[in-house]
Design a protein around this motif. Structure first.
Motif, PDB file in Angstrom:
ATOM      1  N   SER A 193      27.316  29.232  35.955  1.00 56.59           N
ATOM      2  CA  SER A 193      26.797  30.589  35.758  1.00 56.59           C
ATOM      3  C   SER A 193      27.736  31.472  34.939  1.00 56.59           C
ATOM      4  CB  SER A 193      26.562  31.242  37.123  1.00 56.59           C
ATOM      5  OG  SER A 193      27.810  31.429  37.766  1.00 56.59           O
ATOM      6  N   GLY A 194      29.024  31.084  34.868  1.00 61.75           N
ATOM      7  CA  GLY A 194      30.002  31.924  34.169  1.00 61.75           C
ATOM      8  C   GLY A 194      30.455  33.095  35.018  1.00 61.75           C
ATOM      9  N   ARG A 195      29.890  33.236  36.197  1.00 62.80           N
ATOM     10  CA  ARG A 195      30.290  34.339  37.088  1.00 62.80           C
ATOM     11  C   ARG A 195      31.409  33.869  38.018  1.00 62.80           C
ATOM     12  NH1 ARG A 195      24.812  35.906  38.421  1.00 62.80           N
ATOM     13  NH2 ARG A 195      25.384  36.180  40.600  1.00 62.80           N
ATOM     14  N   PRO A 196      32.141  34.809  38.609  1.00 64.26           N
ATOM     15  CA  PRO A 196      33.228  34.368  39.492  1.00 64.26           C
ATOM     16  C   PRO A 196      32.695  33.459  40.606  1.00 64.26           C
ATOM     17  CG  PRO A 196      33.311  36.747  39.167  1.00 64.26           C
ATOM     18  CD  PRO A 196      32.057  36.282  38.516  1.00 64.26           C
TER      19      PRO A 196
ATOM     20  N   GLN B 186      44.822  27.582  51.566  1.00 63.60           N
ATOM     21  CA  GLN B 186      44.666  27.186  50.166  1.00 63.60           C
ATOM     22  C   GLN B 186      44.538  28.439  49.304  1.00 63.60           C
ATOM     23  OE1 GLN B 186      40.901  25.281  49.471  1.00 63.60           O
ATOM     24  NE2 GLN B 186      41.212  25.375  47.246  1.00 63.60           N
ATOM     25  N   GLY B 187      45.522  28.654  48.442  1.00 61.55           N
ATOM     26  CA  GLY B 187      45.483  29.812  47.551  1.00 61.55           C
ATOM     27  C   GLY B 187      44.370  29.638  46.530  1.00 61.55           C
ATOM     28  N   VAL B 188      43.561  30.674  46.304  1.00 64.31           N
ATOM     29  CA  VAL B 188      42.495  30.572  45.307  1.00 64.31           C
ATOM     30  C   VAL B 188      42.602  31.724  44.308  1.00 64.31           C
ATOM     31  CG1 VAL B 188      40.801  29.291  46.657  1.00 64.31           C
ATOM     32  CG2 VAL B 188      40.893  31.780  46.874  1.00 64.31           C
ATOM     33  N   ASP B 189      42.105  31.463  43.129  1.00 64.01           N
ATOM     34  CA  ASP B 189      42.113  32.479  42.083  1.00 64.01           C
ATOM     35  C   ASP B 189      40.713  33.092  42.013  1.00 64.01           C
ATOM     36  OD1 ASP B 189      42.336  34.035  39.896  1.00 64.01           O
ATOM     37  OD2 ASP B 189      42.845  32.421  38.493  1.00 64.01           O
ATOM     38  N   LEU B 190      40.607  34.364  42.388  1.00 64.04           N
ATOM     39  CA  LEU B 190      39.276  34.981  42.425  1.00 64.04           C
ATOM     40  C   LEU B 190      38.724  35.231  41.021  1.00 64.04           C
ATOM     41  CD1 LEU B 190      39.583  37.472  45.415  1.00 64.04           C
ATOM     42  CD2 LEU B 190      38.667  35.167  45.411  1.00 64.04           C
ATOM     43  N   LYS B 191      39.566  35.053  40.013  1.00 59.70           N
ATOM     44  CA  LYS B 191      39.066  35.229  38.639  1.00 59.70           C
ATOM     45  C   LYS B 191      38.389  33.949  38.132  1.00 59.70           C
ATOM     46  CE  LYS B 191      43.016  36.826  36.863  1.00 59.70           C
ATOM     47  NZ  LYS B 191      43.851  37.109  38.049  1.00 59.70           N
ATOM     48  N   GLU B 192      38.609  32.863  38.850  1.00 66.90           N
ATOM     49  CA  GLU B 192      38.062  31.572  38.420  1.00 66.90           C
ATOM     50  C   GLU B 192      36.525  31.648  38.369  1.00 66.90           C
ATOM     51  OE1 GLU B 192      37.555  27.124  40.216  1.00 66.90           O
ATOM     52  OE2 GLU B 192      39.024  28.437  41.152  1.00 66.90           O
ATOM     53  N   ALA B 193      35.953  31.219  37.230  1.00 63.57           N
ATOM     54  CA  ALA B 193      34.503  31.346  37.050  1.00 63.57           C
ATOM     55  C   ALA B 193      33.791  30.044  37.423  1.00 63.57           C
ATOM     56  CB  ALA B 193      34.200  31.709  35.605  1.00 63.57           C
ATOM     57  N   ASP B 194      32.563  30.200  37.877  1.00 69.75           N
ATOM     58  CA  ASP B 194      31.706  29.047  38.145  1.00 69.75           C
ATOM     59  C   ASP B 194      31.191  28.548  36.793  1.00 69.75           C
ATOM     60  OD1 ASP B 194      29.715  27.327  38.836  1.00 69.75           O
ATOM     61  OD2 ASP B 194      28.966  28.568  40.498  1.00 69.75           O
ATOM     62  N   PRO B 195      31.458  27.289  36.414  1.00 71.68           N
ATOM     63  CA  PRO B 195      31.102  26.830  35.065  1.00 71.68           C
ATOM     64  C   PRO B 195      29.600  26.953  34.762  1.00 71.68           C
ATOM     65  CG  PRO B 195      32.106  25.052  36.365  1.00 71.68           C
ATOM     66  CD  PRO B 195      32.097  26.266  37.223  1.00 71.68           C
TER      67      PRO B 195
ATOM     68  N   VAL C 114      47.976  43.487  52.134  1.00 67.07           N
ATOM     69  CA  VAL C 114      48.400  42.124  52.450  1.00 67.07           C
ATOM     70  C   VAL C 114      48.201  41.889  53.943  1.00 67.07           C
ATOM     71  CG1 VAL C 114      50.401  40.589  52.551  1.00 67.07           C
ATOM     72  CG2 VAL C 114      50.072  42.068  50.582  1.00 67.07           C
ATOM     73  N   GLY C 115      47.615  40.748  54.285  1.00 65.83           N
ATOM     74  CA  GLY C 115      47.383  40.437  55.696  1.00 65.83           C
ATOM     75  C   GLY C 115      45.958  40.719  56.132  1.00 65.83           C
ATOM     76  N   THR C 116      45.171  41.399  55.280  1.00 63.05           N
ATOM     77  CA  THR C 116      43.788  41.669  55.628  1.00 63.05           C
ATOM     78  C   THR C 116      42.992  40.369  55.562  1.00 63.05           C
ATOM     79  OG1 THR C 116      43.973  43.814  54.557  1.00 63.05           O
ATOM     80  CG2 THR C 116      41.750  43.041  54.980  1.00 63.05           C
ATOM     81  N   MET C 117      42.147  40.119  56.566  1.00 64.03           N
ATOM     82  CA  MET C 117      41.296  38.933  56.496  1.00 64.03           C
ATOM     83  C   MET C 117      39.987  39.309  55.820  1.00 64.03           C
ATOM     84  SD  MET C 117      42.170  36.845  59.941  1.00 64.03           S
ATOM     85  CE  MET C 117      41.233  35.403  59.498  1.00 64.03           C
ATOM     86  N   VAL C 118      39.535  38.447  54.925  1.00 63.01           N
ATOM     87  CA  VAL C 118      38.335  38.768  54.143  1.00 63.01           C
ATOM     88  C   VAL C 118      37.342  37.610  54.160  1.00 63.01           C
ATOM     89  CG1 VAL C 118      39.377  40.434  52.553  1.00 63.01           C
ATOM     90  CG2 VAL C 118      39.567  38.011  52.042  1.00 63.01           C
ATOM     91  N   ARG C 119      36.050  37.980  54.078  1.00 62.63           N
ATOM     92  CA  ARG C 119      35.012  36.959  53.912  1.00 62.63           C
ATOM     93  C   ARG C 119      34.636  36.916  52.440  1.00 62.63           C
ATOM     94  NH1 ARG C 119      32.282  34.134  57.193  1.00 62.63           N
ATOM     95  NH2 ARG C 119      32.580  35.473  59.009  1.00 62.63           N
ATOM     96  N   LEU C 120      34.528  35.698  51.931  1.00 65.72           N
ATOM     97  CA  LEU C 120      34.188  35.544  50.516  1.00 65.72           C
ATOM     98  C   LEU C 120      32.705  35.205  50.358  1.00 65.72           C
ATOM     99  CD1 LEU C 120      37.332  33.445  49.518  1.00 65.72           C
ATOM    100  CD2 LEU C 120      36.992  35.904  49.301  1.00 65.72           C
ATOM    101  N   SER C 121      32.217  35.339  49.130  1.00 67.32           N
ATOM    102  CA  SER C 121      30.807  35.076  48.867  1.00 67.32           C
ATOM    103  C   SER C 121      30.429  33.624  49.177  1.00 67.32           C
ATOM    104  CB  SER C 121      30.478  35.413  47.411  1.00 67.32           C
ATOM    105  OG  SER C 121      31.430  34.792  46.574  1.00 67.32           O
ATOM    106  N   THR C 122      31.411  32.737  49.230  1.00 72.16           N
ATOM    107  CA  THR C 122      31.169  31.343  49.595  1.00 72.16           C
ATOM    108  C   THR C 122      31.080  31.162  51.103  1.00 72.16           C
ATOM    109  OG1 THR C 122      33.547  31.140  49.506  1.00 72.16           O
ATOM    110  CG2 THR C 122      32.336  30.350  47.578  1.00 72.16           C
ATOM    111  N   MET C 123      31.233  32.268  51.834  1.00 73.40           N
ATOM    112  CA  MET C 123      31.281  32.303  53.291  1.00 73.40           C
ATOM    113  C   MET C 123      32.585  31.752  53.864  1.00 73.40           C
ATOM    114  SD  MET C 123      28.823  34.077  53.776  1.00 73.40           S
ATOM    115  CE  MET C 123      28.591  34.297  55.536  1.00 73.40           C
TER     116      MET C 123
END
Ligand SMILES: [Fe+2]
Ligand SMILES: [Fe+2]
Length: 462
Positions: A432-435, A421-430, A379-388
């Motif tokens: 491609s069906g991928r996260p 903004q809290g995000v759900d990393l399990k949420e899929a891209d409609p 908790v507290g780690t800063m992360v870069r996501l695939s969306t940049m």
């Protein structure tokens, strides 16, 4: 009803509840000594509802309070009643207009038969509903239920006060009250089991001026997390937690500017610092509620895994294995804290340094265990996501596996969002069906405009 009538009626209500509960343990449920006080309680309650719709009974600071009137003269049956409320985890009970004799009877039965301790409020609510109790409700506080983060913050704050007071006592030549440390650690231990992320998130609050105090509480919380992962018994966990809380209590004997001195110490100064584990051992020896092993751990917290630290152990000296737990927690908190002579490391960087110390100053198994206790992305780690986008980890994955919980702080162009903004990393891209979002890796928080991680964590529900 005037104030005096009200107070005597209030005393009557709680007396009847207490009496019924006590007799419940002695006689069958249908016995008049169980039933009559319930009926009397109902009769005493009735006049209150003439001008109000509910009546709150709370336990506050160890005192039973009904509608703001503290009940000081506790009979043994009232004490039992309060102890039952406390053990189950019920700080507030509200009687609503329309409460029936059956409601009260079932509620007393609930208090009598519920053997579990510290039940979560939703669970208690569900049970009361299942038992058909309709006009008695429970809440965590008089008005609103607290979320885990608020609760964790209160518990952390309380532990902080205990440390401040303990160190002040030592400075004034008094012996600190061990019962207070014991109680504060029990609360933290309970919260670590209930919501580890909420409690660990608070260890990221780094207050430079108050370093020793926050550091003491942080080491206690981190040690408790490791102790839980290790599967230690409750007594052992409390012992380790108290050792964490008081590990540097011996430093109070040192001059303040020496403790705060930036940079390297002279040989003489270091010789002074080296005395604090023995001083701590001596102070704990005078305190009540302190386990013998806790004392030893305080003495040994700088001995190091390879036994090259201080006080230098004799070859035949057997170290308490829990001392290595404190050493690991101590090191992690020191590394992730910014000091005048050192920048704060990210959790990842701190763990990397600690892996290098494993087998030397630190117990390698415990370094691994700390990593496991904190999760892959603490908790507290800063992360870069695939969306940049850039976010911060606000919680470990549900059930410990999968993706952690993340709140986004900066959009793909690096602009800060108005609110995390809290995000759900399990949420899929409609399409491609991928996260939609995946974690690419960690980000050095210093690369970004300063972010108050604790501030962020407080606005995002952990
Ligand atoms: Fe120390
Ligand atoms: Fe320390």
């Amino acid at each position: 009803m005037d104030r005096r009538q009200m107070e005597s009626a209030i005393a009557g209500v709680v007396r009847c509840l207490g009496a019924s509960l006590k007799n419940r343990g002695l006689y069958p449920a249908t016995h008049p000594l169980v039933r009559t006080p319930v009926e009397k309680c109902w009769l005493e309650l009735a006049p209150f509802f003439a001008d109000r719709s509910e009546l709150a009974l709370t336990v506050s600071d160890g005192t039973l309070v009904l509608e703001g009137v503290p009940i000081f003269q506790l009979t043994s049956s009232l004490e039992l009643f309060m102890a039952r409320l406390g053990a189950i985890g019920l700080p507030a009970v509200i009687f609503e207009r329309g409460v029936s004799v059956e409601d009260i009877e079932m509620f007393v039965r609930f208090l009598h038969e519920t053997k579990e301790q510290g039940l979560p409020i939703p669970e208690i609510k569900e049970r009361l509903a299942r038992w058909g109790i309709t006009h008695i409700r429970v809440t965590a506080t008089e008005d609103e239920e607290k979320d885990d983060f608020t609760l964790a913050r209160e518990i952390y704050g309380n532990a902080l006060n205990v440390v401040v007071k303990a160190l002040k006592d030592v400075r004034n030549g008094k012996t600190p009250d061990g019962a207070e440390s014991d109680r504060a650690v029990r609360e933290m231990s309970g919260m670590v089991s209930r919501n580890r992320d909420a409690m660990l998130a608070l260890t990221l609050i780094k207050n430079f001026d108050e370093y020793t105090y926050n550091h003491s509480v942080n080491v206690s919380v981190l040690s408790l997390a490791v102790a839980e992962t290790l599967g230690l018994s409750e007594t052992e966990r409390i012992g380790v937690g108290v050792a964490g809380l008081l590990h540097d209590v011996g430093k109070t004997q040192l001059a303040l500017d020496l403790i705060r001195k930036p940079g390297t110490l002279t040989v003489e100064e270091f010789e002074e610092i080296k005395k604090h584990p023995e001083e701590g051992f001596a102070i704990l020896g005078k305190m009540t509620h302190i386990q013998d092993s806790t004392r030893s751990v305080v003495r040994e917290h700088h001995m190091r895994f390879d036994r090259t630290g201080y006080p230098r152990p004799e070859p035949e000296y057997r170290m308490n294995p829990h001392s290595h737990v404190i050493a690991v927690a101590d090191c992690y908190d020191a590394l992730t804290t910014m000091r005048s002579y050192q920048k704060a490391r990210t959790p990842q960087q701190a763990l990397e340094i600690m892996r290098k110390l494993a087998g030397k100053s630190l117990d390698p198994d415990l370094v691994e265990l700390l990593e496991r206790s904190l999760g892959v992305y603490p908790v507290g780690t800063m992360v870069r996501l695939s969306t940049m986008e850039v976010g911060v980890v606000t919680g470990s994955p549900d059930g410990g596996k999968g993706e952690p919980k993340v709140a986004i702080l900066f959009d793909r162009s690096g602009n800060p969002l108005a609110a995390p903004q809290g995000v759900d990393l399990k949420e899929a891209d409609p399409s491609s069906g991928r996260p939609r979002r995946m974690i690419l890796g960690t980000v050095n928080p210093l690369m970004h405009p300063p972010v108050s991680i604790s501030g962020v964590l407080q606005t995002v529900t952990v």
